[in-house]
Design an enzyme around this catalytic site. Structure first.
Site, PDB file in Angstrom:
ATOM      1  CE1 TYR A   1      28.396 -19.103 -14.559  1.00 55.50           C
ATOM      2  CE2 TYR A   1      30.196 -19.296 -12.982  1.00 55.50           C
ATOM      3  CZ  TYR A   1      29.140 -19.861 -13.657  1.00 55.50           C
ATOM      4  OH  TYR A   1      28.817 -21.180 -13.435  1.00 55.50           O
TER       5      TYR A   1
ATOM      6  CB  THR B   1      32.526 -27.267 -15.559  1.00 59.81           C
ATOM      7  OG1 THR B   1      31.217 -26.753 -15.805  1.00 59.81           O
ATOM      8  CG2 THR B   1      32.626 -28.667 -16.133  1.00 59.81           C
TER       9      THR B   1
ATOM     10  CE  LYS C   1      28.998 -20.257 -17.962  1.00 63.05           C
ATOM     11  NZ  LYS C   1      30.055 -21.085 -17.326  1.00 63.05           N
TER      12      LYS C   1
ATOM     13  CB  THR D   1      30.057 -20.915 -21.501  1.00 59.10           C
ATOM     14  OG1 THR D   1      30.473 -19.642 -21.969  1.00 59.10           O
ATOM     15  CG2 THR D   1      31.168 -21.498 -20.649  1.00 59.10           C
TER      16      THR D   1
END
Length: 294
Positions: free
Chosen positions: A135, A47, A163, A205
């Site tokens: 991730y 992001t 995540k 998240t």
């Protein structure tokens, strides 16, 4: 080691102006998160347009964020790269600057084997003394951790969390049954936060919390207090926002939403482009309908 990977973590946008980091806007963005007491912020993730940052920009972004936060909340840096040596350099620099932990995905594009993924993270683990969050972003990386690789990596003492941006909602249950008790699993998908946490997740998240950290925080607090009805009511209210924020590739919509609310310029780096007119209209309509203000 204290596990900072839990609760509401905002995956922050990175503000630009005239193709440079906009540090004034960064201060507005970070202080907005601190004001609403998010549990941590993630800097230079997907992001945050991490792939568009030079190494010097990466350092400046982290240094400035650390100064702004001033230990109010944990800072997590993104250290993803398809070059293990470069990822190690990011992790080492994160340690030097003073962030509280970092996150990394499997190397994208090169499609390593599961053994290669393990060796990549073993190298990152050896490069620093920070806690690490894995991730899982298979649509971006082109590869993913197998359950067995997650289990192997979780045995390294500073790998403390996953995540998960996949769509396998049974995965938290499977992972939870095998890993150490203090290994946390969080979703990276706004729209499945309640379903994911019902299956063993302990946090979120979030992209949406760039602009609605207060509402996201309330949702998670209600869930953690077993107020399922209250959490579902908030989640249902936010569903159109989640949809609008992914109508085009992230972070295109959230960058425009933040601009519309006065947080930053609507500047995004190539090969990403500004939101289309139809996407802008959809975002504006949902911001108006939810009475979102900064």
């Amino acid at each position: 080691m204290h596990n900072i990977f839990k609760g509401l973590i905002t995956a922050l946008i990175t503000p630009f102006k005239d193709n440079k980091l906009d540090l004034y806007a960064l201060e507005r963005i970070v202080k907005h998160q601190i004001k609403h007491e998010v549990d941590a912020v993630l800097i230079a993730g997907s992001t945050g347009e991490s792939s568009s940052l030079s190494f010097e920009e990466y350092k400046l972004l982290l240094q400035t964020s650390v100064e702004i936060v001033n230990k109010c909340i944990p800072i997590i840096s993104g250290c993803s790269s398809n070059n293990t040596t470069y990822a190690r350099a990011l992790a080492a620099e994160s340690t030097k600057i003073g962030v509280d932990g970092f996150m990394a995905s499997p190397p994208s594009y090169v499609k390593p084997t599961q053994h290669g993924i393990y060796k990549h993270f073993e190298a990152l683990h050896e490069a620093c003394n920070l806690p690490i969050m894995l991730y899982s972003a298979p649509t971006r990386s082109g590869v993913d951790f197998s359950d067995e690789t997650i289990l192997r990596l979780s045995k390294l003492p500073r790998i403390l969390a996953l995540k998960d941006c996949g769509v396998d909602l049974e995965r938290p249950l499977r992972i939870r049954a095998t890993v150490k008790k203090d290994f946390n699993i969080l979703t990276g998908n706004d729209e499945v936060v309640l379903a994911f946490n019902a299956q063993g997740g302990v946090g979120w998240t979030s992209v949406a919390s760039n602009i609605v950290p207060n509402i996201c925080k309330e949702l998670l607090e209600k869930w953690n207090k077993n107020d399922t009805k209250g959490a579902l009511e908030i989640h249902q209210k936010l569903l159109p926002l989640y949809t609008a924020l992914f109508v085009e590739s992230n972070p295109i919509p959230i960058k425009y939403a933040a601009h519309y609310l006065g947080l930053c310029e609507n500047e995004i780096r190539p090969p990403l482009t500004e939101a289309s007119d139809s996407a802008k209209k959809q975002i504006e309509n949902i911001i108006t309908s939810l009475s979102i203000k900064i």
